[in-house]
Design a protein around this motif. Structure first.
Motif, mmCIF file in Angstrom:
data_model
loop_
_atom_site.group_PDB
_atom_site.id
_atom_site.type_symbol
_atom_site.label_atom_id
_atom_site.label_comp_id
_atom_site.label_asym_id
_atom_site.label_seq_id
_atom_site.Cartn_x
_atom_site.Cartn_y
_atom_site.Cartn_z
ATOM 1 N N LEU A 19 0.862 -1.190 0.000
ATOM 2 C CA LEU A 19 0.000 0.000 0.000
ATOM 3 C C LEU A 19 0.896 1.237 0.000
ATOM 4 N N ALA A 20 0.685 2.106 -0.980
ATOM 5 C CA ALA A 20 1.537 3.289 -1.164
ATOM 6 C C ALA A 20 1.412 4.294 -0.022
ATOM 7 N N PRO A 21 2.463 5.097 0.146
ATOM 8 C CA PRO A 21 2.314 6.256 1.030
ATOM 9 C C PRO A 21 1.444 7.290 0.325
ATOM 10 N N MET A 22 0.442 7.817 1.017
ATOM 11 C CA MET A 22 -0.377 8.883 0.432
ATOM 12 C C MET A 22 -0.720 9.896 1.510
ATOM 13 N N ALA A 23 -0.110 11.058 1.383
ATOM 14 C CA ALA A 23 -0.291 12.112 2.388
ATOM 15 C C ALA A 23 -1.765 12.464 2.525
ATOM 16 N N GLY A 24 -2.237 12.501 3.751
ATOM 17 C CA GLY A 24 -3.619 12.859 4.019
ATOM 18 C C GLY A 24 -4.582 11.685 3.917
ATOM 19 N N TYR A 25 -4.104 10.536 3.475
ATOM 20 C CA TYR A 25 -4.984 9.364 3.318
ATOM 21 C C TYR A 25 -4.502 8.150 4.104
ATOM 22 N N THR A 26 -3.242 7.790 3.904
ATOM 23 C CA THR A 26 -2.790 6.526 4.514
ATOM 24 C C THR A 26 -2.332 6.763 5.951
ATOM 25 N N THR A 44 3.688 4.677 5.701
ATOM 26 C CA THR A 44 3.158 5.923 6.259
ATOM 27 C C THR A 44 3.289 6.983 5.168
ATOM 28 N N GLU A 45 2.577 8.062 5.317
ATOM 29 C CA GLU A 45 2.808 9.163 4.390
ATOM 30 C C GLU A 45 4.186 9.754 4.662
ATOM 31 N N LEU A 46 4.645 10.596 3.761
ATOM 32 C CA LEU A 46 5.984 11.163 3.929
ATOM 33 C C LEU A 46 6.071 11.995 5.214
ATOM 34 N N ALA A 74 8.057 3.183 7.539
ATOM 35 C CA ALA A 74 7.989 4.634 7.724
ATOM 36 C C ALA A 74 8.641 5.304 6.524
ATOM 37 N N GLN A 75 7.947 6.262 5.913
ATOM 38 C CA GLN A 75 8.589 6.989 4.813
ATOM 39 C C GLN A 75 9.039 8.370 5.309
ATOM 40 N N ILE A 76 10.303 8.667 5.088
ATOM 41 C CA ILE A 76 10.805 9.982 5.497
ATOM 42 C C ILE A 76 11.283 10.761 4.264
ATOM 43 N N ILE A 101 12.824 6.071 1.793
ATOM 44 C CA ILE A 101 13.213 7.456 1.531
ATOM 45 C C ILE A 101 12.432 7.972 0.323
ATOM 46 N N ASN A 102 11.776 9.097 0.505
ATOM 47 C CA ASN A 102 10.983 9.680 -0.570
ATOM 48 C C ASN A 102 11.883 10.468 -1.522
ATOM 49 N N MET A 103 11.942 9.996 -2.767
ATOM 50 C CA MET A 103 12.669 10.732 -3.796
ATOM 51 C C MET A 103 11.751 10.942 -4.997
ATOM 52 N N TYR A 180 2.872 14.561 -12.529
ATOM 53 C CA TYR A 180 2.203 14.353 -11.235
ATOM 54 C C TYR A 180 1.613 12.944 -11.146
ATOM 55 N N TYR A 181 0.282 12.825 -11.309
ATOM 56 C CA TYR A 181 -0.346 11.505 -11.159
ATOM 57 C C TYR A 181 -1.101 11.068 -12.409
ATOM 58 N N SER A 182 -0.887 11.779 -13.534
ATOM 59 C CA SER A 182 -1.680 11.412 -14.707
ATOM 60 C C SER A 182 -0.831 10.766 -15.786
ATOM 61 N N ALA A 203 6.798 -1.987 -8.712
ATOM 62 C CA ALA A 203 6.288 -1.086 -9.744
ATOM 63 C C ALA A 203 5.016 -0.401 -9.268
ATOM 64 N N ASN A 204 4.944 0.884 -9.552
ATOM 65 C CA ASN A 204 3.791 1.676 -9.094
ATOM 66 C C ASN A 204 3.305 2.623 -10.189
ATOM 67 N N GLY A 205 1.991 2.844 -10.186
ATOM 68 C CA GLY A 205 1.398 3.805 -11.106
ATOM 69 C C GLY A 205 0.211 3.211 -11.844
ATOM 70 N N GLY A 206 -0.965 3.806 -11.634
ATOM 71 C CA GLY A 206 -2.134 3.457 -12.435
ATOM 72 C C GLY A 206 -2.700 2.070 -12.237
ATOM 73 N N ILE A 207 -2.544 1.491 -11.057
ATOM 74 C CA ILE A 207 -3.121 0.152 -10.834
ATOM 75 C C ILE A 207 -4.466 0.312 -10.117
HETATM 76 C C1 LIG Z 1 -3.091 12.313 -2.346
HETATM 77 C C2 LIG Z 1 -1.773 11.647 -2.616
HETATM 78 C C3 LIG Z 1 -0.763 11.725 -1.676
HETATM 79 C C4 LIG Z 1 0.485 11.123 -1.922
HETATM 80 N N1 LIG Z 1 1.444 11.165 -0.953
HETATM 81 C C5 LIG Z 1 2.619 10.511 -1.162
HETATM 82 C C6 LIG Z 1 3.603 10.440 -0.129
HETATM 83 O O1 LIG Z 1 3.408 10.919 0.996
HETATM 84 N N2 LIG Z 1 4.769 9.793 -0.431
HETATM 85 C C7 LIG Z 1 5.015 9.214 -1.643
HETATM 86 O O2 LIG Z 1 6.076 8.640 -1.868
HETATM 87 N N3 LIG Z 1 4.090 9.256 -2.616
HETATM 88 C C8 LIG Z 1 2.905 9.868 -2.393
HETATM 89 N N4 LIG Z 1 1.945 9.845 -3.364
HETATM 90 C C9 LIG Z 1 2.181 9.090 -4.605
HETATM 91 C C10 LIG Z 1 1.642 7.652 -4.493
HETATM 92 O O3 LIG Z 1 2.348 6.933 -3.508
HETATM 93 C C11 LIG Z 1 1.784 6.938 -5.849
HETATM 94 O O4 LIG Z 1 3.134 6.902 -6.199
HETATM 95 C C12 LIG Z 1 0.998 7.624 -6.955
HETATM 96 O O5 LIG Z 1 -0.306 7.953 -6.522
HETATM 97 C C13 LIG Z 1 0.929 6.772 -8.224
HETATM 98 O O6 LIG Z 1 0.181 5.608 -8.035
HETATM 99 P P1 LIG Z 1 -1.351 5.489 -8.587
HETATM 100 O O7 LIG Z 1 -1.336 5.945 -10.017
HETATM 101 O O8 LIG Z 1 -1.669 4.026 -8.439
HETATM 102 O O9 LIG Z 1 -2.200 6.362 -7.726
HETATM 103 C C14 LIG Z 1 0.715 10.454 -3.145
HETATM 104 C C15 LIG Z 1 -0.313 10.384 -4.085
HETATM 105 C C16 LIG Z 1 -1.543 10.963 -3.837
HETATM 106 C C17 LIG Z 1 -2.632 10.843 -4.880
#
Ligand SMILES: Cc1cc2nc3c(=O)[nH]c(=O)nc-3n(C[C@H](O)[C@H](O)[C@H](O)COP(=O)(O)O)c2cc1C
Length: 312
Positions: A19-26, A44-46, A74-76, A101-103, A180-182, A203-207
């Motif tokens: 499960l990805a780190p997602m700020a404000g969600y995870t 964790t989120e970053l 923990a993601q820092i 580590i978040n890069m 970004y995310y698109s 691998a991550n993105g668009g799943i």
């Molecule tokens: C609202 C939101 C918050 C995110 N916060 C983080 C974060 O804290 N750390 C991180 O490495 N990636 C963060 N991401 C990126 C996600 O971990 C992931 O790499 C990205 O959403 C692509 O995957 P997806 O296309 O399946 O959503 C965030 C993405 C979203 C949408």
């Protein structure tokens, strides 16, 4: 996709769907629910390394994992190797075996400080940070993007550098900063990086469904996948990917979610923060417009529970 255990440094992870780190969600509540449904590792989120070292209670709270500590990484983030290593060695990260580590963070607030995805333009600095963090004795993992601008591909170079610096795993979000995310992930960039290193590549993105997961694994050969927005839009995505079944309904899941949030964050914060999840939970569902509006304006946990219990 083939689900199997993974070794991350000296730690064994039950399965290769993260499960990805997602700020404000995870947050704690969301991670707990997803871990209970089967994710192998939740992030964790970053969390700012400097924030932790300056004693920020808010930063420390983001790390709270309770009983789920063994399935949580923990993601820092930060650009200063000294602070990053100090954070790894601090009491806050002491319970975690895996530190990420978040890069990859594209957000201007982070980028302009030379942190997150800005490190992708400075491989020496990134290398130094990883090497210092590895000295802490933690299993260090790194999450990157494939570059800054369309056409970039730094993934292979970074994966090799991370491996040589002692990282135990690398996650590649197959998009560049400016996307970004698109857009479609760059499967080829992930595949090239995977073939260049021996450490596990995630691998991550668009799943968003099973087919996306199969496609990602088939096209990249990655050792596992990381689900992000797909897991918020469909909390049961992990169950599908594991080829399992669950008796938990969306109604029960939402009630568990708000209950856990309230226990941890109190009534006011929980009821406000729950709002953003409702748009995801009801996406594409018909006949829930009024309930969605009511949930998004509800001001107490009791009201939210009443609405879900009686109208969903
Ligand atoms: C609202 C939101 C918050 C995110 N916060 C983080 C974060 O804290 N750390 C991180 O490495 N990636 C963060 N991401 C990126 C996600 O971990 C992931 O790499 C990205 O959403 C692509 O995957 P997806 O296309 O399946 O959503 C965030 C993405 C979203 C949408």
């Amino acid at each position: 996709m083939q689900v199997h255990a993974l070794t991350v440094g000296n730690t064994q992870v039950e399965n290769n769907i993260f499960l990805a780190p997602m700020a404000g969600y995870t947050d704690y509540a969301y991670r707990k629910l997803q871990i209970s449904l089967g994710v192998g590792l939740a992030f964790t989120e970053l969390v700012s390394a400097k924030g932790l070292m300056y004693g920020g209670e808010n930063s420390a709270e983001l790390l709270f994992s309770g009983q789920d500590i063994n399935k949580t990484s923990a993601q820092i983030f930060g650009a200063d190797a000294y602070f990053m290593r100090s954070a790894c060695e601090s009491e806050y990260l002491q319970p975690f075996s895996i530190v990420d580590i978040n890069m990859g963070c594209p957000v201007p607030k982070v980028f302009k400080n030379g942190e997150g995805s800005a490190l992708l333009t400075d491989i020496k600095k990134a290398e130094n940070i990883i090497k210092e963090c590895v000295k802490s004795g933690k299993n260090i993992t790194v999450k990157i993007r494939t570059g800054q601008k369309r056409g970039d591909d730094i993934a292979t170079e970074f994966a090799k550098m991370a491996e040589n610096s002692g990282a135990s795993l690398i996650t590649i979000h197959g998009r560049v900063r400016e996307d970004y995310y698109s857009g479609e992930p760059d499967y080829n960039a992930i595949e090239r990086a995977k073939n260049a290193v021996k450490i596990p590549v995630i691998a991550n993105g668009g799943i968003f469904n099973k087919q996306d997961a199969e496609n990602m694994i088939n096209r990249t050969g990655a050792d596992g996948i990381m689900i992000a927005r797909g897991a918020i839009a469909n909390p049961f995505l992990i169950v599908d990917l594991l080829d399992k079944e669950t008796s938990v309904t969306l109604k029960e899941y939402m009630l568990n979610h708000i209950t856990l949030m309230a226990e941890r964050y109190g009534d006011r914060r929980a009821s406000l923060e729950f709002r953003k999840f409702t748009s995801y939970y009801f996406k594409g569902k018909v006949g829930v417009k009024e309930l969605k509006t009511a949930l998004q304006t509800a001001e107490s946990v009791g009201q939210i529970k009443f609405l879900i219990s009686n109208y969903l």
